[in-house]
Every structure is written in C-alpha cells, then in structure tokens.
Design a protein around this motif. Structure first.
Motif, PDB file in Angstrom:
ATOM      1  N   LEU A 100       0.797  -1.274   0.010  1.00 35.02           N
ATOM      2  CA  LEU A 100      -0.108   0.110   0.135  1.00 35.02           C
ATOM      3  C   LEU A 100       0.947   1.302   0.084  1.00 35.02           C
ATOM      4  CD1 LEU A 100      -2.501  -0.913   2.752  1.00 35.02           C
ATOM      5  CD2 LEU A 100      -2.754  -1.160   0.313  1.00 35.02           C
ATOM      6  N   ARG A 101       0.595   2.210  -0.509  1.00 34.06           N
ATOM      7  CA  ARG A 101       1.146   3.661  -0.677  1.00 34.06           C
ATOM      8  C   ARG A 101      -0.031   4.557   0.180  1.00 34.06           C
ATOM      9  NH1 ARG A 101       5.822   5.134  -3.119  1.00 34.06           N
ATOM     10  NH2 ARG A 101       5.699   3.323  -4.317  1.00 34.06           N
ATOM     11  N   PHE A 102       0.316   5.243   0.933  1.00 23.58           N
ATOM     12  CA  PHE A 102      -0.551   5.975   1.810  1.00 23.58           C
ATOM     13  C   PHE A 102      -0.249   7.423   1.298  1.00 23.58           C
ATOM     14  CE2 PHE A 102      -0.245   2.113   4.401  1.00 23.58           C
ATOM     15  CZ  PHE A 102      -1.456   1.998   4.511  1.00 23.58           C
ATOM     16  N   ASP A 103      -1.437   8.376   1.543  1.00 22.47           N
ATOM     17  CA  ASP A 103      -1.217   9.907   1.155  1.00 22.47           C
ATOM     18  C   ASP A 103      -1.067  10.306   2.787  1.00 22.47           C
ATOM     19  OD1 ASP A 103      -1.652  12.367   0.311  1.00 22.47           O
ATOM     20  OD2 ASP A 103      -3.533  12.409   1.668  1.00 22.47           O
ATOM     21  N   GLY A 104       0.149  11.320   2.907  1.00 21.25           N
ATOM     22  CA  GLY A 104       0.381  11.755   4.002  1.00 21.25           C
ATOM     23  C   GLY A 104       0.270  13.465   3.994  1.00 21.25           C
ATOM     24  N   ARG A 105      -0.107  13.857   2.852  1.00 14.19           N
ATOM     25  CA  ARG A 105      -0.347  15.313   2.633  1.00 14.19           C
ATOM     26  C   ARG A 105      -1.238  16.003   3.635  1.00 14.19           C
ATOM     27  NH1 ARG A 105      -0.150  16.761  -3.651  1.00 14.19           N
ATOM     28  NH2 ARG A 105      -2.378  16.548  -3.372  1.00 14.19           N
ATOM     29  N   HIS A 106      -2.379  15.373   3.971  1.00 12.14           N
ATOM     30  CA  HIS A 106      -3.314  15.945   4.805  1.00 12.14           C
ATOM     31  C   HIS A 106      -2.768  15.969   6.318  1.00 12.14           C
ATOM     32  CE1 HIS A 106      -4.100  11.539   5.192  1.00 12.14           C
ATOM     33  NE2 HIS A 106      -4.543  11.858   6.307  1.00 12.14           N
ATOM     34  N   ARG A 107      -1.818  15.090   6.699  1.00 12.96           N
ATOM     35  CA  ARG A 107      -1.069  15.127   7.865  1.00 12.96           C
ATOM     36  C   ARG A 107      -0.065  15.916   8.044  1.00 12.96           C
ATOM     37  NH1 ARG A 107      -0.918   9.663   6.688  1.00 12.96           N
ATOM     38  NH2 ARG A 107      -2.706   8.398   7.681  1.00 12.96           N
ATOM     39  N   SER A 108       0.247  16.911   6.853  1.00 13.55           N
ATOM     40  CA  SER A 108       1.633  17.725   6.887  1.00 13.55           C
ATOM     41  C   SER A 108       1.325  18.920   7.579  1.00 13.55           C
ATOM     42  CB  SER A 108       1.528  18.235   5.389  1.00 13.55           C
ATOM     43  OG  SER A 108       2.681  19.170   5.392  1.00 13.55           O
ATOM     44  N   ASP A 109       2.322  19.457   8.369  1.00 13.97           N
ATOM     45  CA  ASP A 109       2.444  20.545   9.281  1.00 13.97           C
ATOM     46  C   ASP A 109       2.588  21.781   8.483  1.00 13.97           C
ATOM     47  OD1 ASP A 109       2.394  18.973  11.652  1.00 13.97           O
ATOM     48  OD2 ASP A 109       4.386  18.871  12.104  1.00 13.97           O
ATOM     49  N   ASP A 110       2.765  21.637   7.159  1.00 13.09           N
ATOM     50  CA  ASP A 110       2.868  22.902   6.092  1.00 13.09           C
ATOM     51  C   ASP A 110       1.400  23.078   5.878  1.00 13.09           C
ATOM     52  OD1 ASP A 110       2.976  24.470   3.572  1.00 13.09           O
ATOM     53  OD2 ASP A 110       5.066  24.003   4.073  1.00 13.09           O
ATOM     54  N   PRO A 111       1.193  24.546   6.234  1.00 19.08           N
ATOM     55  CA  PRO A 111      -0.237  24.961   6.261  1.00 19.08           C
ATOM     56  C   PRO A 111      -0.839  25.016   4.595  1.00 19.08           C
ATOM     57  CG  PRO A 111       1.271  26.950   6.600  1.00 19.08           C
ATOM     58  CD  PRO A 111       1.978  25.333   6.596  1.00 19.08           C
ATOM     59  N   VAL A 112       0.198  25.387   3.500  1.00 16.40           N
ATOM     60  CA  VAL A 112      -0.111  25.164   2.319  1.00 16.40           C
ATOM     61  C   VAL A 112      -0.355  23.729   1.563  1.00 16.40           C
ATOM     62  CG1 VAL A 112       0.715  25.924  -0.108  1.00 16.40           C
ATOM     63  CG2 VAL A 112       0.977  27.431   1.815  1.00 16.40           C
ATOM     64  N   VAL A 113       0.622  22.939   2.222  1.00 16.17           N
ATOM     65  CA  VAL A 113       0.468  21.675   1.432  1.00 16.17           C
ATOM     66  C   VAL A 113      -0.774  21.177   2.088  1.00 16.17           C
ATOM     67  CG1 VAL A 113       1.383  19.336   1.545  1.00 16.17           C
ATOM     68  CG2 VAL A 113       2.871  21.341   1.105  1.00 16.17           C
ATOM     69  N   LYS A 114      -1.256  21.294   3.253  1.00 17.15           N
ATOM     70  CA  LYS A 114      -2.583  20.813   3.894  1.00 17.15           C
ATOM     71  C   LYS A 114      -3.417  21.135   3.066  1.00 17.15           C
ATOM     72  CE  LYS A 114      -3.743  19.479   8.399  1.00 17.15           C
ATOM     73  NZ  LYS A 114      -3.398  19.658  10.031  1.00 17.15           N
ATOM     74  N   LEU A 115      -3.539  22.127   2.478  1.00 19.68           N
ATOM     75  CA  LEU A 115      -4.859  22.653   1.672  1.00 19.68           C
ATOM     76  C   LEU A 115      -4.979  22.180   0.118  1.00 19.68           C
ATOM     77  CD1 LEU A 115      -4.281  26.451   1.827  1.00 19.68           C
ATOM     78  CD2 LEU A 115      -6.154  25.125   3.013  1.00 19.68           C
ATOM     79  N   LEU A 116      -3.999  21.073  -0.092  1.00 23.82           N
ATOM     80  CA  LEU A 116      -3.917  20.343  -1.388  1.00 23.82           C
ATOM     81  C   LEU A 116      -4.727  19.197  -1.194  1.00 23.82           C
ATOM     82  CD1 LEU A 116      -0.384  20.243  -2.183  1.00 23.82           C
ATOM     83  CD2 LEU A 116      -2.124  21.913  -3.257  1.00 23.82           C
ATOM     84  N   PRO A 117      -5.464  18.892  -2.235  1.00 25.37           N
ATOM     85  CA  PRO A 117      -6.514  17.658  -2.146  1.00 25.37           C
ATOM     86  C   PRO A 117      -6.045  16.365  -1.633  1.00 25.37           C
ATOM     87  CG  PRO A 117      -6.077  18.122  -4.253  1.00 25.37           C
ATOM     88  CD  PRO A 117      -5.591  19.429  -3.605  1.00 25.37           C
ATOM     89  N   ARG A 118      -6.711  15.363  -0.944  1.00 20.84           N
ATOM     90  CA  ARG A 118      -6.290  14.536  -0.354  1.00 20.84           C
ATOM     91  C   ARG A 118      -6.035  13.408  -1.501  1.00 20.84           C
ATOM     92  NH1 ARG A 118      -8.862  12.631   5.347  1.00 20.84           N
ATOM     93  NH2 ARG A 118      -7.529  10.801   4.917  1.00 20.84           N
ATOM     94  N   ARG A 119      -5.337  12.313  -1.372  1.00 20.97           N
ATOM     95  CA  ARG A 119      -4.849  11.294  -2.365  1.00 20.97           C
ATOM     96  C   ARG A 119      -5.497   9.870  -2.003  1.00 20.97           C
ATOM     97  NH1 ARG A 119      -4.896  14.433  -5.985  1.00 20.97           N
ATOM     98  NH2 ARG A 119      -2.851  15.556  -6.960  1.00 20.97           N
ATOM     99  N   LYS A 120      -5.704   9.131  -2.705  1.00 25.61           N
ATOM    100  CA  LYS A 120      -6.352   7.891  -2.327  1.00 25.61           C
ATOM    101  C   LYS A 120      -5.037   6.908  -1.806  1.00 25.61           C
ATOM    102  CE  LYS A 120     -10.000   8.071  -5.941  1.00 25.61           C
ATOM    103  NZ  LYS A 120     -10.776   7.699  -7.108  1.00 25.61           N
TER     104      LYS A 120
END
Length: 280
Positions: A100-120
């Motif tokens: 499996l390859r998980f999405d980690g962008r929604h867990r990011s501490d970066d406020p800009v990256v966290k706004l990007l859409p989640r990945r499946k």
C-alpha cells in the motif's frame, strides 16, 4: 561505492576474533534448509509526505520468514514473497510483491500543503526478479541484485514504479547481523503528476501560495540503507534481539523540482526505525 564499502568491511572482519564465534554455527547448507521466522515491532520516523521536510513517528512492524523453501520479507508497507527455494552459492530470486502507498499530505504541518486535495491509498502489486550469491567474502554472507516492478491497481496514481537494487548481508558474529542496500526508483508520469503535480485548481485552492507545475516521470530517487540486528538472548538463530534501520533517499528530476519539495519541503528524505524482534 556502497557495495565496495560493505565488501571491504566484511573482508576486514574475516580475520577478527568475533568471526571465531561462527565455528559453532550450522553450515551454510544447513541454514538454507532451516525454517526460521523473525517478527519485529517498534517506532519509525518518516516524512509527513514524500518530499516533506517535516517528520512524524508511527508504529511499524517487520517480518522475515523462510518456511518450506519460500521466503517472506516485508519492506516498509510492501511484502515480498520469494517462491524459489535456495540451494548452493548461486540462486535465482523471484516472486510477487504487494503493498500500500498512503497519502500523507493531509497530515502535513505545512499550512499550504495541507490545503491540497487528499490522495487515495494506492494498492500496488507486481513482482521482483534477480540473482543472489552466497559466500562472496565468507560462507555466510549474501550479495543480491533485484529489480522490483509495482503497478497501482487501486485507482490512485495508476502508474508503474520500477526499482533496481543491490544488497549485501552478513552476520558479523552469532549475535550481530548487518545488511546494506542501495537502489533507485523510476516512476511514470501519472505517478509524478498525482503526487508532485500542482494543477490550476490547486493554485486557486492555496490562494496562489504555490505555483502550477506539471512534472514528467523518470528517475524519482536514489537511496541507501543500513540495518543492524543485535541478539540479546540466545543468538541470531533464536530469541530476542534489538534492531535499528536507517534509510536516506534523494529525490531527482521533476520530483525534486515540484513546489511541494523545492519550496515547501526537501529533496533529502530520511527514514529511521528501531525496536524489538523475536526469532524462532
């Protein structure tokens, strides 16, 4: 260069007193026939997302087993199954891989990256093939060359990752085992765009804080790792042990030029884990 370093290390140990402890070990042929299972658990330090400069601690586990000539090994979230029994100093290695390859962008501490859409979550399946050599420097070591191929069937990045790699493993004594590895990852353009691309909608979503970017596939990264396993009860053939593993990788090409890496993260990526294992 990593290969020359580890061969030199093993050669320097061949005359050391620690190697004398191997006198009571089973022969390499007996070890090839012996079933063995090792399970390890512990914390791991990983990037928030691929290309991030922020890290988090997660629980991790590892499995290494050989039963009836079939070997099962975990490598992060992937499971490798070598279905070809081993005999002698030269062997063909091949079998399936799944992970499996998980999405980690929604867990990011970066406020800009966290706004990007989640990945499946990507469901990746494929296989590996290669060769391994026993007794390169001493009777118990192993030198392996493999190529892994994985493709996402989970409707996430829907792309293919090809990973050539080389590893050298040896027990330094009855209680200490080390493994060094190096390799590269090549990913398709759909993978690059899915995880590293920035669309026009993403620019609007972040209020223009990050520029549009459409990457191409190719060489994704180069990596090197070291594993050390130290027995604390019994020896490497059974009982409890402690382990530590570290990996460094460096993103390349359009992957490191992505704004979420070049502006919001880092091309240098570290993974570290340590824990307790049991072998029987």
């Amino acid at each position: 260069m990593r290969l020359f370093t580890c061969v030199t290390l093993a050669a320097s140990l061949s005359a050391s007193p620690a190697l004398a402890q191997r006198a009571a070990m089973p022969s390499p042929e007996q070890l090839q026939d012996r079933d063995m299972v090792t399970i390890g658990v512990g914390p791991a330090l990983v990037p928030d997302y691929e290309g991030s400069d922020d890290y988090r601690i997660i629980p991790a586990g590892a499995l290494r087993a050989k039963i009836g000539g079939v070997s099962v090994t975990t490598n992060g979230p992937n499971v490798h199954v070598d279905v070809i029994p081993k005999r002698g100093s030269f062997n063909i290695d091949a079998g399936p891989i799944a992970g499996l390859r998980f999405d980690g962008r929604h867990r990011s501490d970066d406020p800009v990256v966290k706004l990007l859409p989640r990945r499946k979550t990507a469901i990746e399946v494929g296989g590996f093939a290669g060769v391994s050599f026993k007794g390169v420097v001493d009777p118990y070591d192993s030198l392996a060359f493999h190529v892994d191929v994985l493709h996402d069937i989970g409707n996430a990045h829907e792309s293919t990752i090809i990973s050539p790699n080389v590893s050298f493993s040896t027990p330094l004594s009855r209680k200490t085992y080390v493994s060094l590895a190096g390799g590269a990852d090549f990913a398709g353009s759909r993978y690059a765009r899915y995880y590293f691309g920035i669309t026009e909608e993403d620019v609007l979503r972040t209020g223009g804080a990050i520029p549009e970017f459409s990457p191409d596939g190719g060489l994704k990264d180069l990596k090197a790792s070291l594993l050390v396993n130290q027995s604390i009860t019994g020896d490497l053939l059974g009982g409890f042990s402690v382990f530590g593993v570290g990996q460094y990788s460096r993103l390349a090409g359009d992957f490191k030029r992505s704004p979420i890496v070049s502006e919001r993260g880092s091309a240098s990526q570290w993974i570290a884990a340590a824990g307790l294992a049991y072998t029987w």
